[in-house]
Every structure is written in C-alpha cells, then in structure tokens.
Design a protein around this motif. Sequence first.
Motif, PDB file in Angstrom:
ATOM      1  N   UNK A   3       0.844  -1.194  -0.063  1.00  0.00           N
ATOM      2  CA  UNK A   3      -0.003  -0.069  -0.001  1.00  0.00           C
ATOM      3  C   UNK A   3       0.854   1.447  -0.066  1.00  0.00           C
ATOM      4  N   UNK A   4       0.357   2.259  -0.708  1.00  0.00           N
ATOM      5  CA  UNK A   4       1.011   3.637  -0.692  1.00  0.00           C
ATOM      6  C   UNK A   4       1.149   4.254   0.468  1.00  0.00           C
TER       7      UNK A   4
ATOM      8  N   UNK B   5       4.551  10.115   0.424  1.00  0.00           N
ATOM      9  CA  UNK B   5       4.480  10.784  -0.725  1.00  0.00           C
ATOM     10  C   UNK B   5       4.211  12.334  -0.831  1.00  0.00           C
ATOM     11  N   UNK B   6       3.401  13.006   0.107  1.00  0.00           N
ATOM     12  CA  UNK B   6       3.327  14.045   0.227  1.00  0.00           C
ATOM     13  C   UNK B   6       4.624  14.785   0.894  1.00  0.00           C
TER      14      UNK B   6
ATOM     15  N   UNK C  56       6.549  17.799  -0.993  1.00  0.00           N
ATOM     16  CA  UNK C  56       6.826  19.153  -0.435  1.00  0.00           C
ATOM     17  C   UNK C  56       7.974  19.367  -0.382  1.00  0.00           C
ATOM     18  N   UNK C  57       8.759  18.671   0.195  1.00  0.00           N
ATOM     19  CA  UNK C  57      10.543  18.912   0.217  1.00  0.00           C
ATOM     20  C   UNK C  57      11.114  19.000  -0.995  1.00  0.00           C
ATOM     21  N   UNK C  58      10.641  18.315  -2.118  1.00  0.00           N
ATOM     22  CA  UNK C  58      11.297  18.671  -3.387  1.00  0.00           C
ATOM     23  C   UNK C  58      10.844  20.176  -3.804  1.00  0.00           C
ATOM     24  N   UNK C  59       9.630  20.477  -3.678  1.00  0.00           N
ATOM     25  CA  UNK C  59       9.247  21.869  -4.453  1.00  0.00           C
ATOM     26  C   UNK C  59       9.728  22.904  -3.472  1.00  0.00           C
TER      27      UNK C  59
ATOM     28  N   UNK D 134      15.491   9.841   5.861  1.00  0.00           N
ATOM     29  CA  UNK D 134      14.101   9.466   6.529  1.00  0.00           C
ATOM     30  C   UNK D 134      13.053   8.597   5.567  1.00  0.00           C
ATOM     31  N   UNK D 135      13.185   8.750   4.575  1.00  0.00           N
ATOM     32  CA  UNK D 135      12.469   8.050   3.590  1.00  0.00           C
ATOM     33  C   UNK D 135      12.631   6.608   3.694  1.00  0.00           C
TER      34      UNK D 135
END
Length: 164
Positions: free
Chosen positions: A38-39, A44-45, A49-52, A98-99
């Motif tokens: 499961x995702x 994902x959020x 958010x960190x990339x943006x 952390x990922x």
Amino acid sequence: SRARAGSGPAWVRPGPGLAPKRLSALGPEHPAGLGAMELDLFLLIFVVVIVAASIFVNVRLLIHFQQPQDSGFASGKLAKAIIVLSLTISWLVVLLLPVDVRNSRPVPGPLDMKGLWTAAFIILAALLVVVVPGALFYSEVEGDDEVKRKRRYVICNVAVSLFF
C-alpha cells in the motif's frame, strides 16, 4: 488467520513460507487493502513538499548570491540550471535517510531503497566529477570570442581535471 490486538498495525499470520502482511484499515478483503504494497500517503506528500521547497529555496539562493553582472536568468542559463539541479539533488540525498526509515517500518515498503541509494550516489558522483566542472568551464568561455572551439575547450579542461 487471526489478527493480534495492540496499539501497532494489525498483522495476519499466513501459512508456512509466506511473509506476514499488514492489514488495511478497511480489511483484507477490501479492494483498497493492498497489504505491504500500500502507498504511504504521508511519505508521498512529504517527498513532494520537500522537493518543491528545495527547488524554491535553491532558486532564491541563486538569485541572492549571484553577481550583479549576472543578474537575471537570461545570462548563463545552463550554469544556473546546473546549480539549482545540484543543490536540489543534494537536498534529496539528505531526504533519502528519513524516507529509508519510513519505508522500512513497520514492514518493508514498496520502494527499493538500495537502488535509490545507488542511483543517488551515481548522480552525485557524475555531478561532482563531470557536470559541475563542465558548467564552470563553459561559463568561463561563454561570452569569450577569442576561444573558437568552446566545446573542445570544455571537454579538454574536464578531462584534465579528472586526472588532477
């Protein structure tokens, strides 16, 4: 199969030779119950958010620290794009820890973290050894009319910098 009670996620003890699966809040028979695959919506959020935020902050840092004669994005587009890219990649490598932790708990997640770590370090090495020095040498000769073969100049300087 019987689920254990407790504060953690519900687990199913499958037959011999099968790995335990995490139950969805909707139950194992529900179509949204994807088990271990499961995702993770929070993950994902968090990554998006960190990339943006990193792209935004890196562009702002570039604008703040650039020389007055290089102001605006019209001059040196390639070098500025490489600066933003390399800073963003460095943020993302820091984000991988952390990922990796989130992906491994409470059960292993769907991401192949070994492949992501390998790809991240290969990209960092390529940026460090080839791309950033190439952009530096290219920005030196970008407006110089005395250098006729700019591409050859850049390739030769990058090759020399690889050996020294």
